[in-house]
Design a protein around this motif. Structure first.
Motif, PDB file in Angstrom:
ATOM      1  N   SER A 172       0.837  -1.209   0.000  1.00  0.00           N
ATOM      2  CA  SER A 172       0.000   0.000   0.000  1.00  0.00           C
ATOM      3  C   SER A 172       0.872   1.259   0.000  1.00  0.00           C
ATOM      4  O   SER A 172       0.540   2.247  -0.653  1.00  0.00           O
ATOM      5  CB  SER A 172      -0.951   0.009   1.194  1.00  0.00           C
ATOM      6  OG  SER A 172      -0.264   0.230   2.399  1.00  0.00           O
ATOM      7  N   GLU A 173       2.002   1.201   0.699  1.00  0.00           N
ATOM      8  CA  GLU A 173       2.924   2.342   0.695  1.00  0.00           C
ATOM      9  C   GLU A 173       3.597   2.502  -0.662  1.00  0.00           C
ATOM     10  O   GLU A 173       3.876   3.609  -1.089  1.00  0.00           O
ATOM     11  CB  GLU A 173       3.983   2.178   1.791  1.00  0.00           C
ATOM     12  CG  GLU A 173       3.449   2.378   3.196  1.00  0.00           C
ATOM     13  CD  GLU A 173       2.976   3.797   3.456  1.00  0.00           C
ATOM     14  OE1 GLU A 173       3.693   4.760   3.102  1.00  0.00           O
ATOM     15  OE2 GLU A 173       1.873   3.949   4.018  1.00  0.00           O
ATOM     16  N   ARG A 174       3.837   1.385  -1.349  1.00  0.00           N
ATOM     17  CA  ARG A 174       4.468   1.450  -2.680  1.00  0.00           C
ATOM     18  C   ARG A 174       3.580   2.188  -3.661  1.00  0.00           C
ATOM     19  O   ARG A 174       4.069   2.907  -4.541  1.00  0.00           O
ATOM     20  CB  ARG A 174       4.772   0.027  -3.187  1.00  0.00           C
ATOM     21  CG  ARG A 174       5.360  -0.022  -4.590  1.00  0.00           C
ATOM     22  CD  ARG A 174       6.701   0.698  -4.656  1.00  0.00           C
ATOM     23  NE  ARG A 174       7.287   0.660  -5.982  1.00  0.00           N
ATOM     24  CZ  ARG A 174       7.329   1.703  -6.813  1.00  0.00           C
ATOM     25  NH1 ARG A 174       6.807   2.871  -6.457  1.00  0.00           N
ATOM     26  NH2 ARG A 174       7.904   1.596  -7.979  1.00  0.00           N
ATOM     27  N   THR A 217      13.111   3.789  -5.257  1.00  0.00           N
ATOM     28  CA  THR A 217      14.079   4.405  -4.343  1.00  0.00           C
ATOM     29  C   THR A 217      13.357   5.159  -3.226  1.00  0.00           C
ATOM     30  O   THR A 217      13.719   5.039  -2.052  1.00  0.00           O
ATOM     31  CB  THR A 217      15.013   5.363  -5.115  1.00  0.00           C
ATOM     32  OG1 THR A 217      15.661   4.628  -6.150  1.00  0.00           O
ATOM     33  CG2 THR A 217      16.037   5.982  -4.197  1.00  0.00           C
ATOM     34  N   GLU A 218      12.350   5.926  -3.579  1.00  0.00           N
ATOM     35  CA  GLU A 218      11.576   6.662  -2.583  1.00  0.00           C
ATOM     36  C   GLU A 218      10.862   5.692  -1.636  1.00  0.00           C
ATOM     37  O   GLU A 218      10.802   5.920  -0.427  1.00  0.00           O
ATOM     38  CB  GLU A 218      10.562   7.563  -3.279  1.00  0.00           C
ATOM     39  CG  GLU A 218       9.747   8.413  -2.319  1.00  0.00           C
ATOM     40  CD  GLU A 218       8.722   9.279  -3.022  1.00  0.00           C
ATOM     41  OE1 GLU A 218       8.011  10.006  -2.311  1.00  0.00           O
ATOM     42  OE2 GLU A 218       8.612   9.235  -4.264  1.00  0.00           O
ATOM     43  N   ARG A 267      12.499   2.576   5.320  1.00  0.00           N
ATOM     44  CA  ARG A 267      13.562   2.643   6.336  1.00  0.00           C
ATOM     45  C   ARG A 267      13.086   3.469   7.530  1.00  0.00           C
ATOM     46  O   ARG A 267      13.415   3.172   8.666  1.00  0.00           O
ATOM     47  CB  ARG A 267      14.852   3.213   5.758  1.00  0.00           C
ATOM     48  CG  ARG A 267      15.566   2.238   4.837  1.00  0.00           C
ATOM     49  CD  ARG A 267      16.902   2.778   4.338  1.00  0.00           C
ATOM     50  NE  ARG A 267      17.929   2.783   5.351  1.00  0.00           N
ATOM     51  CZ  ARG A 267      18.623   1.725   5.749  1.00  0.00           C
ATOM     52  NH1 ARG A 267      18.370   0.552   5.223  1.00  0.00           N
ATOM     53  NH2 ARG A 267      19.550   1.836   6.657  1.00  0.00           N
ATOM     54  N   GLY A 268      12.292   4.485   7.272  1.00  0.00           N
ATOM     55  CA  GLY A 268      11.724   5.294   8.345  1.00  0.00           C
ATOM     56  C   GLY A 268      10.772   4.503   9.231  1.00  0.00           C
ATOM     57  O   GLY A 268      10.608   4.799  10.407  1.00  0.00           O
ATOM     58  N   ARG A 296      16.408  -5.382  -3.391  1.00  0.00           N
ATOM     59  CA  ARG A 296      15.991  -6.081  -4.610  1.00  0.00           C
ATOM     60  C   ARG A 296      16.883  -7.305  -4.816  1.00  0.00           C
ATOM     61  O   ARG A 296      18.104  -7.210  -4.740  1.00  0.00           O
ATOM     62  CB  ARG A 296      16.101  -5.122  -5.791  1.00  0.00           C
ATOM     63  CG  ARG A 296      15.846  -5.704  -7.150  1.00  0.00           C
ATOM     64  CD  ARG A 296      14.462  -6.169  -7.399  1.00  0.00           C
ATOM     65  NE  ARG A 296      13.490  -5.084  -7.447  1.00  0.00           N
ATOM     66  CZ  ARG A 296      12.206  -5.293  -7.650  1.00  0.00           C
ATOM     67  NH1 ARG A 296      11.753  -6.523  -7.811  1.00  0.00           N
ATOM     68  NH2 ARG A 296      11.377  -4.306  -7.677  1.00  0.00           N
ATOM     69  N   THR A 297      16.267  -8.467  -5.036  1.00  0.00           N
ATOM     70  CA  THR A 297      16.980  -9.709  -5.339  1.00  0.00           C
ATOM     71  C   THR A 297      16.352 -10.326  -6.582  1.00  0.00           C
ATOM     72  O   THR A 297      15.345  -9.817  -7.091  1.00  0.00           O
ATOM     73  CB  THR A 297      16.884 -10.715  -4.173  1.00  0.00           C
ATOM     74  OG1 THR A 297      15.523 -11.070  -3.970  1.00  0.00           O
ATOM     75  CG2 THR A 297      17.473 -10.145  -2.890  1.00  0.00           C
TER      76      THR A 297
END
Length: 65
Positions: free
Chosen positions: A20-22, A29-30, A36-37, A44-45
């Protein structure tokens, strides 16, 4: 067995939150910076995006993307 079910449910909730955040950001990158916050490290793999909990960087699982 119960512990595995709880971990699975917890990972499903984390996955729903991350996805949902994506949708709210323009770039990967954002998205990684924002997560991280919230205490997640995304990497990424070949199999998708590896999700780890900070600060120990303990891997929780992989999102297939």
């Amino acid at each position: 067995m119960i512990m595995e079910m709880n971990m699975s449910k917890e990972m499903q909730e984390i996955e729903a939150f991350l996805l949902s955040e994506r949708e709210k950001v323009l770039s990967e990158t954002e998205w990684r910076f924002r997560m991280r916050g919230y205490g997640f490290n995304l990497r990424r793999t070949e199999g998708g995006v590896e999700v780890a909990k900070l600060p120990q960087n303990h891997v929780l699982g992989t999102l297939e993307m």
